[in-house]
Enzyme design. Structure first.
Site, PDB file in Angstrom:
ATOM      1  N   ARG A 193      44.318 -47.718   5.943  1.00 37.65           N
ATOM      2  CA  ARG A 193      45.749 -47.401   5.904  1.00 37.65           C
ATOM      3  C   ARG A 193      45.974 -45.938   6.287  1.00 37.65           C
ATOM      4  O   ARG A 193      46.916 -45.612   7.009  1.00 37.65           O
ATOM      5  CB  ARG A 193      46.334 -47.695   4.523  1.00 37.65           C
ATOM      6  N   CYS A 230      49.826 -41.598  -2.470  1.00 37.54           N
ATOM      7  CA  CYS A 230      49.233 -42.882  -2.076  1.00 37.54           C
ATOM      8  C   CYS A 230      50.332 -43.664  -1.366  1.00 37.54           C
ATOM      9  O   CYS A 230      51.089 -43.097  -0.580  1.00 37.54           O
ATOM     10  CB  CYS A 230      48.673 -43.624  -3.293  1.00 37.54           C
TER      11      CYS A 230
END
Length: 279
Positions: free
Chosen positions: A176, A234
């Site tokens: 990611r 995050c």
């Protein structure tokens, strides 16, 4: 200030009748059945915490997928879990504390000093041969008075400039960060200047945190030291809380960007970098 309690420590408190509020914070991205898992089996006396509704406000493109609730709303939730002023609180999940850390960070930020993560979570409890129970636990309403601001935070503007004078850690999975996949947020990649530091690297194969020295070395290899300002994000501020716990165990302080990449990537004016380099 200790971050963790092990199974033996929690068992000893419970056996001695020492007041301890145990929170079951089972949640995972893509798994909406946390409460069902809890009802099937949990540590005796543990109260279920619903992360999406009790540890977050509804998703908001301007604040991210899991915006922090107001202090008043969080206090109401904490009281519903039975927390009183001065209580010892222990949070756990069944995923290496990657979701329980959200409750840990929020309670610490709200001024609760004696809140711990159960190292190894439910798996460690089961491995020790200790019993679980099914069904809900409904505690008496607590009276805890919560505040706000005991932990360091930053916002999108701060994150944009953080790497110029410090270290910005991205706690998401490496793919990611690199922009190879993005299952939930509108753009793939990372905040320019960030360093990839997946949360999974904080844990051993049993889902326990690595020893403090190993965590210190891990973060030192990423550029973290006591003199360098460090911040963490995050996807939505959940697993970044786990990184905050790991940094504390390692002896470092850091700031959390609560809106994280879900807030950042929804703002078209914010640049996104891809690839393995900070960018």
């Amino acid at each position: 200030m200790d971050t963790l309690i092990d199974v033996a420590g929690l068992k000893a408190r419970m056996a001695a009748g020492q007041r301890t509020v145990v929170l079951d914070v089972r949640w995972a991205l893509g798994d909406a059945e946390g409460r069902s898992h809890y009802l099937t089996g949990h540590i005796p006396g543990a109260v279920y915490v619903d992360l999406p509704t009790q540890l977050a406000d509804p998703a908001d493109p301007g604040r991210g997928r899991h915006p922090l609730p107001s202090p008043a709303r969080f206090q109401e939730a904490a009281r519903s879990w039975g927390i009183r002023d001065g209580d010892v609180v222990v949070a756990y999940d069944d995923a290496g504390n990657t979701s329980a850390a959200r409750a840990w960070w929020m309670l610490r930020n709200a001024g609760v000093r004696t809140v711990y993560l159960l190292d190894g979570g439910l798996a460690a409890w089961r491995t020790a041969g200790l019993p679980v129970e099914g069904g809900p636990v409904q505690p008496d309403t607590g009276d805890v008075v919560l505040a706000d601001g005991s932990m360091q935070v930053t916002d999108a503007d701060g994150a944009a400039n953080w790497a110029a004078g410090g270290v910005l850690l991205d706690a998401r999975a490496g793919e990611r960060f690199r922009g190879e996949v993005e299952p939930v947020d509108p753009r793939a990649g990372h905040i320019p200047g960030a360093v990839s530091a997946p949360t999974t690297g904080n844990l051993d194969d049993d889902g326990r945190f690595l020893p403090a020295e190993a965590l210190r070395q891990r973060f030192a290899n990423l550029g973290v030291d006591a003199a360098t300002p460090t911040a963490v994000y995050c996807g939505s501020g959940v697993t970044a809380s786990h990184e905050m716990a790991a940094l504390e165990i390692a002896g470092f302080s850091a700031a959390l960007f609560p809106g994280s990449f879900s807030e950042w990537s929804n703002d078209a004016s914010r640049p996104v970098a891809t690839g393995a380099d900070p960018g």
